[in-house]
Design an enzyme around this catalytic site. Structure first.
Site: not given
Ligand code: ATP
Length: 307
Positions: A252-253
């Site tokens: 959920a990032a």
């Molecule tokens: P998910 O599918 O796990 O929800 P995603 O792959 O769609 O994630 P990511 O690119 O992993 O999205 O992350 C989105 C944003 O979250 C990144 O641009 C960053 O700002 C933040 N983020 C992700 N991982 C981290 C981390 N380990 N530490 C700090 N910020 C993070």
């Protein structure tokens, strides 16, 4: 006045399997824990936008089962308007199985269920809600025909559209791309859409150019712990590094990032810098907690951390 965000998207019951590392084919492996939590990209993005200060209206579907009730109640407890969530007979509520490794990486298996039954008719029933919104957000865990219909309704009323193309799809209808004000893939999805592996500055620019050629006006590519790159229709572009935090679970990032963007970003994109910083700060909090929705921060939590 409170900003109004409509999210068309998925509701999934998440089962989180805590493992040391991914098993190899044929292996039997012990888990250290298993837990359940409300999830689904659409629901997570809705919860993020609601907790971060907007009024969210959700368009989606669940089955007439216990998980469906739980997911609907979770949205309602957060204050999300669920008037346009259908409770469908003869189909189960969507489910996701998250393999969470001890290094915080996750691998996810999805059973679409009711999410796959959302139709153009369901979208038409929510026409007034869509057209009176400031922003419409959608992903690809629900049928593309429904998203296309929603984006048509939104754009004919001047509503800003955000497309989170996740899970990635090789083919996205040109019409949908052309109705998209902002597309927000992660690096993997950007590669699936454009065929360009995104691994350095040049490839980020090339992939963004390609998505703009395909019709999307503005692009943000998220790159996990590295940060996010944005490239706007007016040529403005930059990279916003992620905050350095200890990640526990990155589920959920991306959803928090998009929900947070939807609360802030204006259609002219003039506040892109502060919006991307706000989204980075919110998602950095999400990765420090376990589970999808349980770890999404509120505005109060954001303020606490800033002081
Ligand atoms: P998910 O599918 O796990 O929800 P995603 O792959 O769609 O994630 P990511 O690119 O992993 O999205 O992350 C989105 C944003 O979250 C990144 O641009 C960053 O700002 C933040 N983020 C992700 N991982 C981290 C981390 N380990 N530490 C700090 N910020 C993070």
């Amino acid at each position: 006045m409170t900003r109004k965000v409509t999210v068309l998207g998925s509701l999934n019951s998440d089962t989180i399997l805590h493992i040391d590392h991914l098993p190899v084919q044929g292996e039997t492996m012990a888990m250290s824990d298993a837990s359940t939590a409300p999830g689904g990209k659409g629901a997570n993005q809705a919860v993020a936008a609601q907790r971060l200060g907007t009024q969210v209206h959700f368009i989606g579907a669940v089955g007439q089962d216990q998980n469906g009730e739980l997911l609907l109640n979770a949205l309602k407890e957060d204050g999300v308007d669920t008037t346009h969530v259908a409770q469908l007979a003869n189909v189960g509520t969507g489910a996701a199985y998250i393999l969470l490794e001890s290094d915080s990486h996750n691998t996810i298996l999805i059973l679409g269920g009711a999410n796959q039954c959302i139709s153009e008719t369901n979208v038409d029933e929510a026409k007034e809600t869509i057209q009176s919104s400031d922003v419409l957000v959608a992903q690809f865990e629900t049928p593309v025909v429904a998203t296309l219909q929603a984006f048509k309704l939104a754009k004919s009323a001047g509503v800003m559209t955000i497309l989170n193309p996740a899970p990635g799809r090789k083919t996205i209808p040109k019409e949908l791309m052309e109705l998209t004000d902002l597309i927000t893939p992660n690096e993997t999805e950007a590669e699936i859409i454009t065929g360009i592996p995104v691994n350095d500055d040049l490839s980020m620019i090339n992939a963004s150019n390609k998505m703009q050629e395909m019709g999307a006006k503005n692009v943000i590519i998220t790159l996990g712990e590295r940060g996010a790159y944005y490239q706007l229709a007016n040529g403005q572009r930059d990279f916003e590094p992620a905050l350095k935090v200890k990640a526990v679970d990155t589920t959920a990032a991306g959803d928090t990032f998009i929900g947070a963007l939807a609360t802030k970003l204006t259609p002219d994109m003039k506040n892109i810098v502060e919006s991307v910083r706000f989204a980075s700060a919110a998602s950095a909090l999400t990765v420090q907690g376990a589970g999808a929705q349980p770890s999404i921060p509120t505005l109060e939590k954001m303020k606490e951390v800033r002081h």
